[in-house]
Design a protein around this motif. Structure first.
Motif, PDB file in Angstrom:
ATOM      1  N   PRO A 254       0.661  -1.583   0.314  1.00 44.65           N
ATOM      2  CA  PRO A 254      -0.031   0.282  -0.004  1.00 44.65           C
ATOM      3  C   PRO A 254       0.600   1.436   0.220  1.00 44.65           C
ATOM      4  CG  PRO A 254       0.035  -1.122   1.917  1.00 44.65           C
ATOM      5  CD  PRO A 254       0.969  -1.763   0.746  1.00 44.65           C
ATOM      6  N   ARG A 255       0.672   2.582  -0.430  1.00 45.37           N
ATOM      7  CA  ARG A 255       1.242   3.552  -0.798  1.00 45.37           C
ATOM      8  C   ARG A 255       0.265   4.301   0.723  1.00 45.37           C
ATOM      9  NH1 ARG A 255       0.467   6.907  -5.203  1.00 45.37           N
ATOM     10  NH2 ARG A 255      -0.804   5.499  -6.424  1.00 45.37           N
ATOM     11  N   ASP A 256       0.954   5.518   1.086  1.00 47.78           N
ATOM     12  CA  ASP A 256       0.817   6.429   1.451  1.00 47.78           C
ATOM     13  C   ASP A 256      -0.297   7.284   1.118  1.00 47.78           C
ATOM     14  OD1 ASP A 256       3.091   6.902   4.334  1.00 47.78           O
ATOM     15  OD2 ASP A 256       1.539   4.928   4.016  1.00 47.78           O
ATOM     16  N   ASN A 257      -1.852   7.275   1.315  1.00 47.55           N
ATOM     17  CA  ASN A 257      -3.282   8.198   0.433  1.00 47.55           C
ATOM     18  C   ASN A 257      -3.869   8.505   1.666  1.00 47.55           C
ATOM     19  OD1 ASN A 257      -4.705   9.347  -1.011  1.00 47.55           O
ATOM     20  ND2 ASN A 257      -4.120   8.110  -2.771  1.00 47.55           N
ATOM     21  N   GLU A 258      -4.098   9.620   1.866  1.00 47.81           N
ATOM     22  CA  GLU A 258      -5.257  10.252   2.658  1.00 47.81           C
ATOM     23  C   GLU A 258      -6.263  10.842   2.041  1.00 47.81           C
ATOM     24  OE1 GLU A 258      -2.889  12.902   5.677  1.00 47.81           O
ATOM     25  OE2 GLU A 258      -4.544  13.775   5.075  1.00 47.81           O
ATOM     26  N   GLN A 259      -6.156  10.912   0.309  1.00 53.01           N
ATOM     27  CA  GLN A 259      -7.866  10.846   0.483  1.00 53.01           C
ATOM     28  C   GLN A 259      -8.181   9.356  -0.439  1.00 53.01           C
ATOM     29  OE1 GLN A 259      -8.940  14.060  -3.242  1.00 53.01           O
ATOM     30  NE2 GLN A 259      -6.894  12.848  -3.116  1.00 53.01           N
ATOM     31  N   VAL A 260      -7.841   8.309  -0.587  1.00 50.68           N
ATOM     32  CA  VAL A 260      -8.478   7.223  -1.287  1.00 50.68           C
ATOM     33  C   VAL A 260      -8.173   6.397   0.437  1.00 50.68           C
ATOM     34  CG1 VAL A 260      -8.363   5.684  -2.376  1.00 50.68           C
ATOM     35  CG2 VAL A 260      -7.215   7.084  -3.170  1.00 50.68           C
ATOM     36  N   HIS A 261      -7.546   5.624   0.765  1.00 56.34           N
ATOM     37  CA  HIS A 261      -7.743   4.979   1.640  1.00 56.34           C
ATOM     38  C   HIS A 261      -6.960   4.842   3.321  1.00 56.34           C
ATOM     39  CE1 HIS A 261      -3.956   2.547   0.758  1.00 56.34           C
ATOM     40  NE2 HIS A 261      -3.703   3.920  -0.170  1.00 56.34           N
ATOM     41  N   GLY A 262      -5.789   6.245   3.530  1.00 56.04           N
ATOM     42  CA  GLY A 262      -5.043   5.956   4.328  1.00 56.04           C
ATOM     43  C   GLY A 262      -3.900   5.010   4.187  1.00 56.04           C
ATOM     44  N   TYR A 263      -3.496   4.300   5.020  1.00 58.50           N
ATOM     45  CA  TYR A 263      -2.523   3.886   5.412  1.00 58.50           C
ATOM     46  C   TYR A 263      -2.167   2.153   4.468  1.00 58.50           C
ATOM     47  CZ  TYR A 263      -1.409   7.479   7.490  1.00 58.50           C
ATOM     48  OH  TYR A 263      -0.608   8.953   7.951  1.00 58.50           O
ATOM     49  N   PHE A 264      -3.754   1.643   4.591  1.00 58.53           N
ATOM     50  CA  PHE A 264      -3.157   0.169   4.312  1.00 58.53           C
ATOM     51  C   PHE A 264      -4.361  -0.041   3.539  1.00 58.53           C
ATOM     52  CE2 PHE A 264      -1.406   0.039   9.011  1.00 58.53           C
ATOM     53  CZ  PHE A 264      -2.292   0.802   9.404  1.00 58.53           C
ATOM     54  N   MET A 265      -4.244  -1.700   3.212  1.00 57.77           N
ATOM     55  CA  MET A 265      -4.848  -2.255   2.324  1.00 57.77           C
ATOM     56  C   MET A 265      -5.379  -3.432   2.564  1.00 57.77           C
ATOM     57  SD  MET A 265      -2.080  -2.834  -0.467  1.00 57.77           S
ATOM     58  CE  MET A 265      -2.994  -3.317  -2.592  1.00 57.77           C
ATOM     59  N   CYS A 266      -6.382  -4.097   1.883  1.00 56.68           N
ATOM     60  CA  CYS A 266      -6.651  -6.180   2.228  1.00 56.68           C
ATOM     61  C   CYS A 266      -5.977  -6.403   1.249  1.00 56.68           C
ATOM     62  CB  CYS A 266      -8.424  -5.951   1.585  1.00 56.68           C
ATOM     63  SG  CYS A 266      -8.087  -5.818  -0.340  1.00 56.68           S
ATOM     64  N   ASP A 267      -6.194  -7.784   2.214  1.00 56.45           N
ATOM     65  CA  ASP A 267      -5.197  -8.608   1.365  1.00 56.45           C
ATOM     66  C   ASP A 267      -5.382  -9.262   0.410  1.00 56.45           C
ATOM     67  OD1 ASP A 267      -5.015 -10.447   5.188  1.00 56.45           O
ATOM     68  OD2 ASP A 267      -4.089  -8.962   4.579  1.00 56.45           O
ATOM     69  N   GLU A 268      -6.534  -9.339   0.082  1.00 56.61           N
ATOM     70  CA  GLU A 268      -6.713 -10.001  -1.506  1.00 56.61           C
ATOM     71  C   GLU A 268      -6.962  -8.981  -2.552  1.00 56.61           C
ATOM     72  OE1 GLU A 268      -9.781 -11.214   1.298  1.00 56.61           O
ATOM     73  OE2 GLU A 268     -11.589 -10.508  -0.164  1.00 56.61           O
ATOM     74  N   GLY A 269      -6.553  -7.927  -2.662  1.00 54.78           N
ATOM     75  CA  GLY A 269      -5.442  -6.755  -2.897  1.00 54.78           C
ATOM     76  C   GLY A 269      -4.155  -7.340  -3.108  1.00 54.78           C
ATOM     77  N   ARG A 270      -3.560  -7.002  -2.227  1.00 56.96           N
ATOM     78  CA  ARG A 270      -2.178  -7.071  -1.414  1.00 56.96           C
ATOM     79  C   ARG A 270      -1.861  -8.530  -2.060  1.00 56.96           C
ATOM     80  NH1 ARG A 270       1.170  -5.791   2.157  1.00 56.96           N
ATOM     81  NH2 ARG A 270      -0.346  -5.109   3.030  1.00 56.96           N
ATOM     82  N   LEU A 271      -2.673  -9.862  -2.593  1.00 52.55           N
ATOM     83  CA  LEU A 271      -1.824 -10.698  -3.048  1.00 52.55           C
ATOM     84  C   LEU A 271      -3.014 -10.973  -4.379  1.00 52.55           C
ATOM     85  CD1 LEU A 271      -2.631 -13.216  -0.119  1.00 52.55           C
ATOM     86  CD2 LEU A 271      -0.476 -12.034  -0.655  1.00 52.55           C
ATOM     87  N   SER A 272      -3.245  -9.705  -5.094  1.00 52.04           N
ATOM     88  CA  SER A 272      -3.519  -9.984  -6.321  1.00 52.04           C
ATOM     89  C   SER A 272      -2.927  -9.651  -7.687  1.00 52.04           C
ATOM     90  CB  SER A 272      -5.145  -8.934  -6.225  1.00 52.04           C
ATOM     91  OG  SER A 272      -4.777  -7.966  -6.385  1.00 52.04           O
ATOM     92  N   TYR A 273      -1.635  -9.451  -6.688  1.00 48.09           N
ATOM     93  CA  TYR A 273      -0.061  -9.407  -7.902  1.00 48.09           C
ATOM     94  C   TYR A 273       0.160 -11.163  -8.181  1.00 48.09           C
ATOM     95  CZ  TYR A 273       2.625 -12.071  -4.894  1.00 48.09           C
ATOM     96  OH  TYR A 273       3.865 -13.478  -4.458  1.00 48.09           O
ATOM     97  N   ARG A 274      -0.478 -11.918  -7.446  1.00 44.94           N
ATOM     98  CA  ARG A 274      -0.218 -13.475  -7.611  1.00 44.94           C
ATOM     99  C   ARG A 274      -1.518 -13.117  -9.450  1.00 44.94           C
ATOM    100  NH1 ARG A 274      -1.821 -16.370  -3.018  1.00 44.94           N
ATOM    101  NH2 ARG A 274      -0.388 -16.164  -1.429  1.00 44.94           N
ATOM    102  N   LYS A 275      -2.020 -12.556  -9.491  1.00 49.21           N
ATOM    103  CA  LYS A 275      -2.779 -13.306 -10.826  1.00 49.21           C
ATOM    104  C   LYS A 275      -1.903 -12.362 -11.729  1.00 49.21           C
ATOM    105  CE  LYS A 275      -7.370 -12.888  -8.388  1.00 49.21           C
ATOM    106  NZ  LYS A 275      -8.288 -11.753  -8.160  1.00 49.21           N
ATOM    107  N   GLU A 276      -1.243 -11.345 -11.426  1.00 52.72           N
ATOM    108  CA  GLU A 276      -0.565 -10.236 -13.037  1.00 52.72           C
ATOM    109  C   GLU A 276       0.200 -11.575 -13.207  1.00 52.72           C
ATOM    110  OE1 GLU A 276      -0.543  -7.342 -14.227  1.00 52.72           O
ATOM    111  OE2 GLU A 276      -2.655  -8.299 -13.426  1.00 52.72           O
TER     112      GLU A 276
END
Lengths: 518, 425
Positions: A254-276
């Motif tokens: 995750p990249r810090d972004n106060e405007q969108v999501h803050g500091y964290f991201m969900c695991d599914e999104g984080r691991l979705s790189y595998r699908k690439e």
């Protein structure tokens, strides 16, 4: 905008925001105070003592994380005595720290290493036995814990208490026997677990998925957007090309972004790189047989030309806004019907009140902006009267019921599938053309809150021609413009919400289409 | 003139069944309630201020001043916490109050609650005091039954409730904010200050935390006034103190004297002097956290806050430990450091890592495996620990380390040179 006050750091006058603590206030003006346990999303804990600084007039050194800035405050950071405060705390952190750097994932992005280099410490003075604890503990959800490396900053404990409110971790025992642990037979079990790996300043929390895969200094990072759902969390795409191997993505962070999501991201999104990296469509098909991309493209052009006016295009709701615009031009070129039908991308009940959205489409907002219909009935009636159906990476098979119904509908049609991954439709279509996925092209996406962000290309090699806009241009016999700059000009001219966008200066934190950048 | 005992706090010690309400009352217990309730709370605070009563837990902070730090006009209840954790090594005075005259403490609590407008008092008693907690609860039950506690304490339209909260075996829970955390059901880890407990304390409300002995001194002050209390002690160290003395003396125990008496006199007149006709080697004046004193210091030192500070140490919790010539100072320090290492709560880095490190180095020296450079290293580690942490436990470990090495360096050097303890056979 908060009130600005004047304070003094190392003899220099500075303007900082009132009401902030020293770490945040000085960080905003580019001055970094070393720390472990403080985190802007988790608040202060005051246990690492690494941020001790000298404040004139105060009774002894003060922790910067819990000292609010005041008008006229004088802080010393670079004096020998102030730097010694940090050196001494760092020495304490290191005395029982295992010499794991050669095998530790964190190397290269480790706070202990970074501060050690900054402090210029040399030899260790610790000549008694180090405290030994357990290593390679499975905490659940792919989190691996190493008790010896842990500096007991309690960030992981505080994250699971304050953010996910699941509190699976705690610190037990006193003195240097203290350790982070789970309750017996109650591993970490939530959809944000891997964030503890990010926030752990050392290698005590590592990701089972990433463990031992890459050294961080070999990887390059691009700033992009997660395509796991409509939240569009800002990410870093870490990629590398090893010798004799293909370039690939190794992880999302995750990249810090106060405007969108803050500091964290969900695991599914984080691991979705595998699908690439998995299940990619790499070979084209023509007449149902494997063939070259050129051959497949030629056949597609022939089919489309012959079926002018009787073509249906179904575009992916996750493609970039520019790609959707090109799809519009492509559909217009062949007088076809364009749909962004993606009901099946919404997984009912799967959202939560943190970050995860039900809608798994990354750019549905742009379908609306561009006036692309998502109506199911219209799509079905258009398919019925069409001869050729072009799937533009829209995964109709996201829900099973959908797949069977559309299978039946498409049965008698000529299907051209342009896709980045192998889908059910790419198995059954007669003409198949592989295209790039979102880590391999550039453009913008708009999330569910109306924030426009840039998607950046991480994997360049061999993919330029397969960028969706290029594929679509080829399908039009190069009649349609695919150059991103030109497409963006067209967007500014035709979409009111995008009229004011400065395409060369989109802020890193995104542009709020509903009210300007923040 | 020989040092004399006084009977202010210890007035009822030795009387049969002094723990019971009936006997306590017969000897003046609860006799000051009426007078106190007739005074304005602010008057009581002023009286305690004027009396010069200082916190008897170890820090010696002026009690009346602490009470006056409570914010006025907050829409929150005020709490009173009695620190009966008594875990400082060599300290065993508060248990005397609980075992011999718990009703004096309860009387002090009622008066203090009135003075600071608190209706709920929590007595935090260390977990190891199993029997003492029972005694305390028995006394409190008696007080409730007699209407001294409850909705209308002693007949006044003013509720006072006391809860006894037992600890679970942690020295760090004697630290006021760790004590509060423990009562709240959390781990006994100290909080960062500011905010101070007087403003944000128990359950986020204003809280006064005082030692058992401090609160037990309040009824006497009410009875005899500030001037009456000041008849004992010195200008800056007013009143009496229950000093405990242990170690190599003929009559170890707890003796109440006024503050300011001669330390040498105390040891010889009350504790019967060094045992077995041996020579004095060292004295710890106020609990193991206080720097150690040499015989020459003992000669001129008085048992009050100022004199002991002048001699380079602290009155602390008034627990004296006398050591004779047969004591190996390195082993003694190792013994103390084992305690601090074990008791560090583990929250902040310098204490968590430092206490372990200095314990291991001193252990090595004791076993004859030390190096000369260890001594200066120990002094430096002690400096790096003190003043850099959330609470003062690190200082409590650093101070004895520093004073032992400063005053008995030759003994440490002997161990290193000989490769073994010179006192061992």
């Amino acid at each position: 905008m908060s009130k600005l006050i004047t304070m003094n750091v190392d003899g220099q006058e500075l303007q900082v925001e009132e009401g902030k603590n020293l770490i945040d206030a000085l960080s905003a003006v580019g001055i970094h105070i070393p720390h472990f346990c403080y985190h802007p999303a988790l608040g202060f804990d005051g246990n690492c003592r690494m941020c001790l600084v000298e404040v004139e007039g105060a009774r002894g050194p003060q922790i910067a994380c819990n000292t609010p800035v005041k008008e006229g405050m004088k802080v010393s950071l670079s004096s020998e005595s102030s730097m010694n405060l940090r050196r001494k705390v760092l020495e304490f952190e290191l005395i029982n720290h295992p010499l794991d750097c050669p095998i530790c994932d964190q190397a290269g992005e480790c706070k202990l290493q970074d501060y050690y280099m900054e402090a210029g410490l040399s030899k260790s003075r610790m000549e008694v036995e180090k405290v030994a604890k357990e290593k390679n503990l499975d905490f659940g959800c792919g989190v691996v814990h190493d008790q010896e490396r842990c500096v007991l900053c309690a960030r992981c404990v505080r994250f699971l208490r304050k953010y996910t409110k699941t509190a699976e971790l705690g610190i037990v025992n006193r003195c240097d026997k203290a350790k982070v642990t789970t309750f017996p037979e109650k591993p970490i079990n939530n959809r944000y677990a891997l964030n503890v790996v990010d926030i752990c300043p050392v290698g005590a929390m590592t990701s089972r998925d990433f463990r031992f895969k890459q050294r961080v200094w070999f990887m390059s990072s691009e700033k992009s957007v997660c395509h796991g759902c409509a939240k569009g969390c800002s990410i870093y795409v870490d990629h590398n090309q090893e010798k004799y191997k293909a370039e690939r993505v190794y992880r999302f962070r995750p990249r810090d972004n106060e405007q969108v999501h803050g500091y964290f991201m969900c695991d599914e999104g984080r691991l979705s790189y595998r699908k690439e990296n998995e299940n990619r469509l790499t070979t084209a098909k023509e007449n149902g047989r494997f063939d070259t991309i050129d051959a497949a493209t030629n056949q597609a052009v022939e089919l489309l030309a012959a079926a002018k006016g009787k073509v249906v295009f179904i575009v992916s709701p996750s493609w970039t806004t520019e790609q959707m615009a090109v799809a519009k031009s492509l559909a217009a070129h062949y007088e076809g019907y364009l749909s962004g039908y993606a009901d099946s991308y919404v997984v009912k009940g799967d959202g939560d009140d943190l970050l995860i959205k039900e809608d798994k489409a990354a750019n549905r907002a742009s379908l609306e902006l561009l006036g692309i219909s998502t109506d199911r009935q219209k799509l079905i009636s258009n398919i019925k009267s069409a001869e050729v159906v072009v799937i533009l990476n829209n995964n109709l098979a996201l829900t099973t019921a959908d797949e069977r119904e559309f299978e039946a509908l498409l049965a008698g049609k000529q299907v051209i599938a342009v896709a980045s991954h192998r889908l059910a439709i790419t198995e059954s279509a007669q003409t198949v053309i592989p295209c790039a996925s979102y880590t391999e092209y550039a453009g913008v996406v708009v999330n569910i809150d109306g924030i426009l962000q840039e998607v950046t290309c991480a994997i360049e090699k061999e993919c330029f021609a397969r960028r969706p806009e290029r594929v679509m241009a080829a399908l039009s016999g190069n009649a349609v413009i695919a150059e991103i700059g030109a497409v963006r000009q067209q967007l500014s001219a035709s979409v009111p919400a995008l009229a004011q966008v400065d395409w060369n200066a989109i802020p890193e934190n995104g542009l709020n289409l509903k009210g300007g950048a923040q | 003139m020989a040092v004399q005992e006084v009977k202010v706090l210890s007035a009822k010690y030795g009387i049969k069944d002094s723990r019971t309400l009936a006997v306590a009352r017969a000897h003046g217990g609860y006799s000051q309630i009426e007078k106190a309730f007739a005074m304005e709370p602010a008057q009581i605070v002023e009286m305690v201020k004027a009396s010069g009563l200082r916190g008897r837990g170890g820090a010696g902070f002026p009690t009346g001043m602490k009470w006056s730090f409570l914010p006025k006009g907050l829409d929150k209840p005020t709490y009173l916490c009695i620190n009966s954790d008594e875990s400082e090594p060599a300290t065993f005075k508060d248990r005397q109050i609980i075992e011999n005259d718990p009703h004096m403490l309860i009387e002090g609590i009622i008066i203090t609650c009135w003075a600071i407008n608190s209706h709920d008092a929590y007595i935090y008693i260390r977990g190891e005091f199993v029997h003492q907690a029972e005694m305390l609860n028995t006394a409190i039950d008696e007080a409730y039954a007699a209407g001294l506690l409850g909705e209308k304490a002693c007949g006044k339209d003013f509720r006072v409730d006391i809860t006894v909260h037992r600890g679970a075996g942690a020295y760090v829970c004697g630290e006021e904010t760790a004590l509060i955390e423990s009562i709240e059901g959390k781990k006994g880890q100290p909080r960062s200050k500011p905010p101070f407990p007087a403003v944000v304390g128990l359950f986020q409300c204003p809280t006064i935390i005082n030692n058992v002995q401090t609160i037990a001194s309040v009824p006497y002050i009410i009875e005899h006034g500030a001037e009456g209390y000041r008849k004992f002690g010195t200008e800056k160290s007013a009143g009496t103190f229950l000093f405990g003395i242990s170690g190599h003396v003929n009559k170890p125990g707890v003796y109440e004297t006024e503050l300011g008496v001669s330390m040498k006199g105390f040891i010889e007149d009350l504790a019967g002097g060094v045992w077995k006709n041996r020579k004095l080697k060292a004295v710890i004046p106020g609990g193991s956290s206080t720097p150690i004193l040499l015989p020459k210091d003992v000669e001129t030192c008085m048992l009050d806050y100022e004199s002991i500070v002048e001699h380079g140490s602290m009155l602390g919790s008034g627990g004296l430990v006398v050591m004779d010539e047969t004591v190996c100072m390195v082993k003694s320090l190792k013994n103390l450091l084992y305690f601090y290492h074990h008791e560090s709560c583990g929250q902040c880095t310098p204490c968590r890592e430092g206490t372990g490190w200095i314990y291991k180095i001193v252990s090595n020296i004791e076993a004859g495996k030390g190096k000369m450079s260890d001594l200066d290293l120990l002094l430096e580690i002690a400096d790096n620990m003190e003043g850099k942490t959330v609470c003062v436990l690190s200082g409590a470990a650093a101070m004895p380390t520093r004073s032992y090495i400063q005053k008995f360096r030759h003994e440490f050097e002997e161990h290193i040179k000989l490769g073994k303890c010179p006192f061992a056979g």
